[in-house]
Design an enzyme around this catalytic site. Structure first.
Site, PDB file in Angstrom:
ATOM      1  CD  GLU A 151      -2.963  -0.731  -0.155  1.00  0.00           C
ATOM      2  OE1 GLU A 151      -3.038   0.404  -0.657  1.00  0.00           O
ATOM      3  OE2 GLU A 151      -3.549  -1.719  -0.632  1.00  0.00           O
ATOM      4  CE1 TYR A 208      -6.182   3.804   0.060  1.00  0.00           C
ATOM      5  CE2 TYR A 208      -3.810   3.673   0.446  1.00  0.00           C
ATOM      6  CZ  TYR A 208      -4.947   3.219  -0.184  1.00  0.00           C
ATOM      7  OH  TYR A 208      -4.867   2.153  -1.041  1.00  0.00           O
ATOM      8  CG  ASP A 214      -7.169   5.106  -3.493  1.00  0.00           C
ATOM      9  OD1 ASP A 214      -8.398   5.142  -3.721  1.00  0.00           O
ATOM     10  OD2 ASP A 214      -6.405   4.322  -4.089  1.00  0.00           O
TER      11      ASP A 214
HETATM   12  N1  ADE Z   1      -4.060   0.946  -5.191  1.00  0.00           N
HETATM   13  C1  ADE Z   1      -4.051   1.102  -3.869  1.00  0.00           C
HETATM   14  N2  ADE Z   1      -4.080  -0.080  -3.234  1.00  0.00           N
HETATM   15  C2  ADE Z   1      -4.101  -1.026  -4.189  1.00  0.00           C
HETATM   16  C3  ADE Z   1      -4.126  -2.442  -4.171  1.00  0.00           C
HETATM   17  N3  ADE Z   1      -4.091  -3.110  -3.033  1.00  0.00           N
HETATM   18  N4  ADE Z   1      -4.129  -3.085  -5.347  1.00  0.00           N
HETATM   19  C4  ADE Z   1      -4.130  -2.383  -6.492  1.00  0.00           C
HETATM   20  N5  ADE Z   1      -4.124  -1.067  -6.563  1.00  0.00           N
HETATM   21  C5  ADE Z   1      -4.099  -0.384  -5.431  1.00  0.00           C
END
Ligand code: ADE
Length: 374
Positions: free
Chosen positions: A62, A145, A163
């Protein structure tokens, strides 16, 4: 299970909903949960951090995914997990090793915060991530987030992870003209999502929102509404507003900084400088550079610039222009390759060519000039 009070109302409203009738925001978002989760379960991309990830793997992925594209993150994530497979290994990692693993991903503070948080976890939480949204938020580099993403994906805690992707999807779903860059909009959307989210599969709900945002309700160009599991609930789709939403303020133009970059070598070694431990690209290595774009044509001019004795520079040639865009600044650079006889000036770190790949983290802003060495 969806939140009981709102789900009952939502479904009642949604099932009564006919073309042309208005659905309340809450009802609309509550009705999203079920189709979103089943769509995600069928369409989730096969990504390295989605194979039964540990809380540590969720956390690192993340952080890497913030401000960085999924395709760019994949090789970094895999290398990181090989080198630093545990929170303890991360807590003990050398800073240069850490920066080398992050080299080219940008926003290097993210990696430093990961290490600082890992050290805190080793000190206060027996090397594990706490199973609590509030405690996660007290760790360096973990805001609302990331705390929401780790809590929901790793521990099944029903909290939203909002996000930019989720903001865009919610803004279009609701047909909202609120400015998505404002904290109060984020708080309001997060509150609505918290009530509406699937309480049994909060991880799939949150990831479903990222995934719809990344693959269907895309930020640039026409969204792929025909593939969207939420199309029948979407106000922007119904009213044809996709290109007006989300509302964001115009970005301020970036400040331009002009620079002259010198790749100074003696055939075996190259001169490097370690940046200060504060500010942009803190503690990373760079080729010596100066403010302003200079014109340097002769060995004599280079000797004067570098304070070297006449005769020490045996050749100089231009490497051309390069640009690098950061979030708030753009570097417009010109570069020169300078060959010196014997030792490199002692003001610089003398780095063996062979160590450039393995040892010294050099930000991608200098990539065009690093290539000139090979
Ligand atoms: N963007 C933010 N977290 C994500 C995730 N776990 N998989 C794909 N895109 C992301």
């Amino acid at each position: 299970m969806f939140s009981v009070f709102s789900l009952e109302k939502a479904l009642a409203e949604a099932s009564l909903w006919e073309e042309g009738e208005e659905l309340s925001e809450k009802a609309r978002l509550c009705a999203v949960g079920q189709p979103l989760v089943s769509w995600f379960e069928q369409h989730a991309r096969d990504l390295p951090w989605r194979k039964e990830p540990s809380p540590y793997q969720v956390w690192v992925s993340e952080i890497m995914l913030q401000q960085t594209r999924v395709e760019a993150v994949k090789p970094y994530y895999q290398r990181w997990m090989k080198t630093l497979p545990t929170i303890e290994a991360l807590a003990q990692a050398e800073d240069d090793v850490l920066m080398k693993l992050w080299e080219g991903l940008g926003y290097y503070r993210r990696a430093r915060n990961l290490k600082a948080a890992a050290q805190k976890l080793c000190q206060d939480y027996e090397g594990r991530l706490p199973r609590s949204y509030e405690k996660l938020k007290t760790l360096p580099g973990i805001g609302e987030y990331t705390a929401g993403a780790v809590a929901s994906l790793a521990f099944g805690i029903p909290v939203p992870a909002v996000d930019g992707n989720a903001m865009r999807v919610v803004s279009r779903l609701l047909g909202s003209y609120e400015d998505v860059s404002l904290e109060k909009t984020k708080k309001r959307f997060a509150g609505l999502l918290k009530e509406a989210m699937d309480k049994e599969k909060p991880g799939a709900f949150n990831q479903g929102l990222f995934e719809v945002g990344a693959m269907v309700c895309i930020p640039r160009g026409k969204p792929r509404c025909e593939e969207c599991p939420l199309a029948s609930l979407c106000v922007a789709k119904k009213k044809g507003l996709w290109d007006e939403l989300p509302v964001k303020p115009q970005k301020k133009p970036r400040r331009i900084e002009e620079k002259t970059v010198l790749v100074i070598s003696n055939g075996r070694e190259v001169a490097l400088h370690k940046r200060s431990d504060q500010g942009l690209l803190a503690s990373l290595y760079e080729f010596p550079n100066w403010e302003g774009q200079m014109l340097m044509e002769t060995p004599g001019e280079a000797e004067e610039m570098l304070g070297l004795q006449p005769g020490r520079v045996c050749a100089i040639w231009p490497l051309g222009e390069a640009r690098h865009v950061f979030s708030h600044v753009e570097w417009h650079m010109v570069g020169y390759r300078i060959e010196v006889i014997d030792k490199l000036p002692e003001t610089w770190i003398c780095a063996d060519f062979r160590d450039l790949e393995e040892k010294y983290p050099i930000p991608s802003a200098f990539l065009a000039y690093k290539k000139a060495l090979f």
